[in-house]
Design a protein around this motif. Structure first.
Motif, PDB file in Angstrom:
ATOM      1  N   PHE A 204       1.121  -1.400  -0.039  1.00  0.00           N
ATOM      2  CA  PHE A 204       0.039  -0.098   0.110  1.00  0.00           C
ATOM      3  C   PHE A 204       0.870   1.238   0.021  1.00  0.00           C
ATOM      4  O   PHE A 204       0.578   2.270  -0.772  1.00  0.00           O
ATOM      5  CB  PHE A 204      -0.825   0.078   1.245  1.00  0.00           C
ATOM      6  CG  PHE A 204      -1.759   1.197   1.421  1.00  0.00           C
ATOM      7  CD1 PHE A 204      -2.863   1.482   0.807  1.00  0.00           C
ATOM      8  CD2 PHE A 204      -1.472   2.155   2.231  1.00  0.00           C
ATOM      9  CE1 PHE A 204      -3.867   2.627   0.795  1.00  0.00           C
ATOM     10  CE2 PHE A 204      -2.120   3.459   2.294  1.00  0.00           C
ATOM     11  CZ  PHE A 204      -3.229   3.536   1.646  1.00  0.00           C
ATOM     12  N   GLU A 205       1.834   1.285   0.754  1.00  0.00           N
ATOM     13  CA  GLU A 205       2.867   2.305   0.847  1.00  0.00           C
ATOM     14  C   GLU A 205       3.619   2.786  -0.241  1.00  0.00           C
ATOM     15  O   GLU A 205       3.949   3.743  -0.438  1.00  0.00           O
ATOM     16  CB  GLU A 205       3.614   2.395   2.260  1.00  0.00           C
ATOM     17  CG  GLU A 205       2.715   2.388   3.640  1.00  0.00           C
ATOM     18  CD  GLU A 205       3.359   1.999   4.701  1.00  0.00           C
ATOM     19  OE1 GLU A 205       3.133   2.459   5.769  1.00  0.00           O
ATOM     20  OE2 GLU A 205       4.607   1.546   4.505  1.00  0.00           O
TER      21      GLU A 205
ATOM     22  N   ALA B 121       2.918   1.416  -3.525  1.00  0.00           N
ATOM     23  CA  ALA B 121       2.256   1.233  -4.771  1.00  0.00           C
ATOM     24  C   ALA B 121       2.076   2.468  -5.538  1.00  0.00           C
ATOM     25  O   ALA B 121       2.111   3.748  -5.091  1.00  0.00           O
ATOM     26  CB  ALA B 121       0.858   0.940  -4.777  1.00  0.00           C
TER      27      ALA B 121
ATOM     28  N   MET C  56      -3.246   2.309  -8.790  1.00  0.00           N
ATOM     29  CA  MET C  56      -4.362   2.025  -7.980  1.00  0.00           C
ATOM     30  C   MET C  56      -4.702   0.485  -7.822  1.00  0.00           C
ATOM     31  O   MET C  56      -5.274  -0.101  -6.876  1.00  0.00           O
ATOM     32  CB  MET C  56      -5.794   2.707  -8.607  1.00  0.00           C
ATOM     33  CG  MET C  56      -6.958   2.528  -7.752  1.00  0.00           C
ATOM     34  SD  MET C  56      -6.695   2.948  -5.967  1.00  0.00           S
ATOM     35  CE  MET C  56      -6.982   4.813  -6.034  1.00  0.00           C
TER      36      MET C  56
ATOM     37  N   THR D 249      -2.756  -0.570  -4.920  1.00  0.00           N
ATOM     38  CA  THR D 249      -3.254   0.046  -3.843  1.00  0.00           C
ATOM     39  C   THR D 249      -4.730  -0.584  -3.290  1.00  0.00           C
ATOM     40  O   THR D 249      -4.673  -0.915  -2.083  1.00  0.00           O
ATOM     41  CB  THR D 249      -3.585   1.564  -4.068  1.00  0.00           C
ATOM     42  OG1 THR D 249      -2.476   2.244  -4.372  1.00  0.00           O
ATOM     43  CG2 THR D 249      -4.225   2.174  -2.844  1.00  0.00           C
TER      44      THR D 249
ATOM     45  N   PHE E  39      -6.144   6.254   2.885  1.00  0.00           N
ATOM     46  CA  PHE E  39      -6.702   6.343   1.524  1.00  0.00           C
ATOM     47  C   PHE E  39      -7.588   7.412   1.395  1.00  0.00           C
ATOM     48  O   PHE E  39      -7.830   8.425   0.395  1.00  0.00           O
ATOM     49  CB  PHE E  39      -7.355   4.917   1.033  1.00  0.00           C
ATOM     50  CG  PHE E  39      -7.923   4.978  -0.071  1.00  0.00           C
ATOM     51  CD1 PHE E  39      -7.173   4.295  -1.288  1.00  0.00           C
ATOM     52  CD2 PHE E  39      -9.111   5.497  -0.499  1.00  0.00           C
ATOM     53  CE1 PHE E  39      -7.728   4.352  -2.570  1.00  0.00           C
ATOM     54  CE2 PHE E  39      -9.529   5.278  -1.841  1.00  0.00           C
ATOM     55  CZ  PHE E  39      -8.937   4.793  -2.956  1.00  0.00           C
TER      56      PHE E  39
END
Length: 853
Positions: free
Chosen positions: A687-688, A690, A693, A696, A718
């Motif tokens: 997530f950090e 990416a 999308m 993510t 987000f």
């Protein structure tokens, strides 16, 4: 309330009048918008009937016939004009209030822009007219508005005039040379960013392409315009069809009930299917845009140049065009993956519709509210019927049938029978029995059995078909089913690959020349929209997963294998036995991860284990509580056994930048987080770091499976980043909607008051309320009934705001018959609550009454 009355296909009558030309003169001025509509009307046949026009929510100012005030009667939904003239000019002057129109039908406002939606019967909310698809007219449209506020004034066809007016006003005039029904009319006025391009047709004509988007979003329109050019080229190559106007426009609006609309030369789109960049859109979003842009463009011929005679023939244009957009996606992408996605829609959604109270043929026999028949049956089953026709005829004869169809019917409003007749005449193939697919509702059920005579080397396959009763239909006749099979020997060699003509209630097919009993792959590629019952063994399914020549058949075998182990676990729970998973099944899924001959996209589909909803559709009656435990157990057992392989695959794919690699990596990541909390760090890191999308959302989805501090952290991050981007926030709302937790409903109630949520915006409503009801199976169906009440309250509110959206979201509530009696009673009580409200819309009335009866 007065009970709305149904309309019937059998009562169709040709129009008593035709309108050959119509001039529309709009003066856009907020609540005081005015419209002068001048039509050339011709009486059809020798009769003395009055001209009766459709109209709703119109402030009528005047009516003139040949310039003289007319003798008319205005009643609910109708305007009756008394005249004995055989042809005349009709002028209708009216006022409109688009600012107050929350139904998003007719002329309305979307974020400060004027917009129309006229399919199916929205034009009657703009002016009194013969609002039916078999009245085709040539439209000339003049629009005037404040130039500073509305610099772009758009309508169908080609631009023929424009100019400046006093008081800061300006005007444009559009002319569409092709006759069209009222539902294809479009008007848009606003201040947009514009992306332009051009396409040179094969005959050398230059077509201007324009995509209009909200200010600041031009950079997100490039994929849409590239998809449009790809669609235009494909239609010329595959179907020999060329675009026919000088300009093709797409306008993206945020307030839209549907995905998009094929208005001639001016497509109005939901922003969801136009706007995309790597940061805010997933790979699935990119694919969706390409598919929907293609779908609406392909309508130019299959829907616009040849349209449907009446709304009961809706599948004539929609089923055919879905088939065309599916073929487009398959030709430019992965045919196997696109076919798998289409099969999932059929098995998880359309089969449910066929077994519910709204079951109807792809050509319905009756309707109360036409908006209720924009269904997966009309669209997706309709496409499967076209696909079966293509299978029976082959590509060359199918294309000959298409060519004959256009030669016969260009510029006409026709029926499904006209289409089938063109296919028959061009191919010489009798489709008499096949026509039953248009008139019989329900999903045919096929029971297959096999036998092998070792002495003669003969393998026999016996097929039996039947179709269950559906509302208003019983005693179904046998269908013509193209039944695709493959016979594979013990070494994995394909021996026979053949499409069987299955036309009788019971039929036997024999194959000779075998030394040993072959493995059989049935209904390959989902060659017909039927439910198949065949007692596959674990050994057979594993053999098909490994050796079937069809990638779709490999996936189908994996679905059957996982389903088999889940239902076995349910049986163990019901009989107080310990659950377990056969090691051969675990080894089968582990073998997928270790296979070096499977592409990553197919691996991702196989490892995306069937959802609760898809499992429910495999049975007539479900033990939901035990199913929840059994499915969770099966997923955990497979993921745990494959942990090392999943971890290796995830790390290997992390550096790869293809859509296929991302799909597989994110499936593996979600499975890993089922196994051990320590894997959360992988998801947080993804997530950090990416840069797209897809990754993510892949990390968010994996972390969203259970309560944790990491989940709260990434969801908050987000939200902070994407709060001002509505389509990204839709993803955030959907994550909350699919969260399985005792506090899920309480959280959803809070989100209804979130600053980014609006009950008047269909995208927001679908992402939160719709996703919860349709996809969060176990939370929606909790025995406390909170899920049902949450949806019921939303539907009651939407009935006042946007009945069309309300009716589409009620579907999970009316499909109650598979569940236990306690849940059935709770759902029926919710439906009774809806039925009792004042001013219930026709959209909801039809669905609720059919469900309760």
């Amino acid at each position: 309330m007065a009970q709305p009355q149904a309309k019937y296909l059998k009562d169709y009558q040709a129009p008593a009048f035709q309108i050959s030309h119509i001039n529309l003169d709009f003066s856009l001025n907020g609540k005081n918008t005015s419209l002068v509509a001048v039509s050339k009307v011709v009486r059809v046949g020798d009769h003395a009937e009055p001209l009766i026009l459709d109209g709703e929510n119109i402030q009528l100012q005047s009516v003139k016939v040949n310039g003289v005030p007319a003798d008319f009667i205005q009643s609910a939904g109708k305007l009756s004009i008394n005249t004995q003239l055989t042809q005349f000019e009709l002028e209708v002057v009216s006022k409109l209030d688009p600012e107050s129109n929350t139904s998003l039908e007719g002329l309305y406002m979307s974020d400060g822009a004027y917009c129309t939606q006229c399919e199916a019967e929205g034009f009657r909310s703009i002016t009194y007219f013969l609002d039916r698809p078999d009245v085709l007219a040539i439209y000339t449209v003049r629009i005037q508005a404040d130039k500073a506020l509305f610099p772009y004034l758009l309508s169908n066809g080609n631009l023929i005039n424009s100019g400046e007016l006093e008081g800061g006003l300006h005007y444009v005039q559009w002319h569409d040379p092709f006759p069209k029904p009222a539902y294809l009319f479009a008007l848009v006025a606003g201040d947009f960013d514009l992306l332009e391009d051009e396409f040179i047709t094969r005959s050398g004509r230059k077509v201007k392409l324009q995509v209009f988007v909200d200010k600041g979003n031009q950079h997100k329109a490039h994929h849409a315009i590239a998809s449009l050019k790809k669609s235009m080229a494909w239609d010329e190559t595959r179907f020999n069809l060329e675009y026919d106007l000088d300009i093709y426009m797409i306008v993206a609006v945020d307030f839209f009930n549907m995905g998009a609309m094929e208005n001639k030369g001016l497509n109005v789109f939901n922003t969801k299917y136009v706007l995309a960049d790597k940061a805010s859109a997933t790979d699935a979003d990119y694919h969706g845009i390409e598919s929907v842009v293609g779908h609406e463009y392909f309508h130019n011929w299959t829907g616009n140049r040849v349209t449907c005679r009446d709304w009961f023939q809706l599948s004539l244009k929609e089923g055919l065009t879905v088939f065309r957009d599916q073929e487009f996606s398959s030709d430019v992408g992965s045919r196997a993956v696109n076919r798998i996605h289409a099969i999932k829609v059929m098995k998880n959604q359309q089969f449910a519709e066929d077994s519910g109270p709204m079951a109807h043929p792809i050509r319905p026999e009756s309707v109360i509210e036409m908006n209720n028949f924009y269904t997966v049956t009309v669209y997706n089953k309709g496409a499967e019927v076209i696909r079966m026709m293509h299978t029976l005829l082959g590509e060359a004869k199918f294309q000959a049938g298409m060519a004959l169809y256009f030669e016969r019917h260009d510029g006409q409003a026709v029926t499904c029978d006209d289409f089938v007749a063109a296919m028959e005449d061009a191919s010489g193939i009798d489709l008499g029995q096949f026509r039953r697919w248009y008139s019989q509702a329900g999903t045919p059920e096929v029971i297959a059995s096999e036998s092998f005579d070792a002495a003669t080397g003969t393998f026999c396959l016996t097929l039996e078909q039947s179709t269950p009763d559906t509302p208003g239909q019983s005693d179904k006749l046998p269908q013509h089913i193209p039944f695709d099979i493959e016979l594979i020997d013990a070494d994995g060699n394909s021996v026979i690959n053949q499409v069987l003509d299955f036309t009788q209630q019971s039929q036997e097919f024999s194959f000779t020349g075998f030394n040993h009993k072959p493995f059989v792959s049935l209904l390959q590629g989902f060659s017909a929209p039927v439910k198949l019952e065949f007692d596959y063994s674990i050994e057979q399914l594993l053999h098909l997963m490994r050796f079937a020549s069809s990638e779709v058949a490999k996936w189908e075998a994996s679905v059957s294998l996982f389903s088999l182990c889940v239902w076995q676990c349910v049986d163990h729970l019901q009989n107080n036995k310990t659950m377990y998973i056969d090691n051969r099944i675990i080894d089968g899924f582990k073998g997928i991860l270790l296979a070096d001959d499977l592409n990553e996209a197919l691996m991702a589909e196989i490892l995306t284990l069937p959802s609760a909803g898809s499992l429910i559709e495999q049975t007539d009656s479900v033990d939901l509580d035990n199913l929840e435990v059994a499915r969770q157990f099966a997923v955990l057992e497979i993921a745990t056994a494959c942990e090392d392989e999943l971890l290796t695959k995830t790390r290997l794919l992390s550096s790869q930048g293809t859509a296929e690699a991302r799909a597989l990596k994110n499936v593996c990541l979600s499975l890993l987080l089922k196994v051990d909390d320590t894997h959360r760090t992988l998801a947080v890191k993804q997530f950090e770091t990416a840069d797209n999308m897809t990754d993510t959302l892949g990390a968010l989805t994996a972390l969203n499976a259970e309560q944790s501090s990491e989940r709260e952290q990434v969801l908050a991050s987000f939200e902070s980043q994407w709060l001002e981007t509505p389509l990204a926030m839709d993803k955030w709302f959907s994550l909350h909607a699919t969260y399985t937790s005792a506090g899920c409903i309480d959280q959803l109630e809070k989100l209804l008051k979130h600053e980014a949520f609006s009950m008047s915006n269909p995208n927001r409503v679908r992402s939160l309320i719709g996703v919860f009801a349709a996809a969060n199976t176990f939370e929606f169906h909790r025995l406390n009934g909170k899920g049902y009440q949450f949806l019921t309250s939303a539907i009651i509110e939407l009935n006042k705001v946007n009945p069309q959206v309300a009716a589409r979201m009620i579907t999970p509530l009316i499909q109650f018959k598979k569940f236990d009696l306690v849940r059935q009673d709770l759902m029926k009580a919710s439906l009774q609550q809806i039925l009792a409200i004042d001013d219930l819309s026709k959209d909801l009335y039809e669905k609720v009454t059919k469900a309760l009866s």
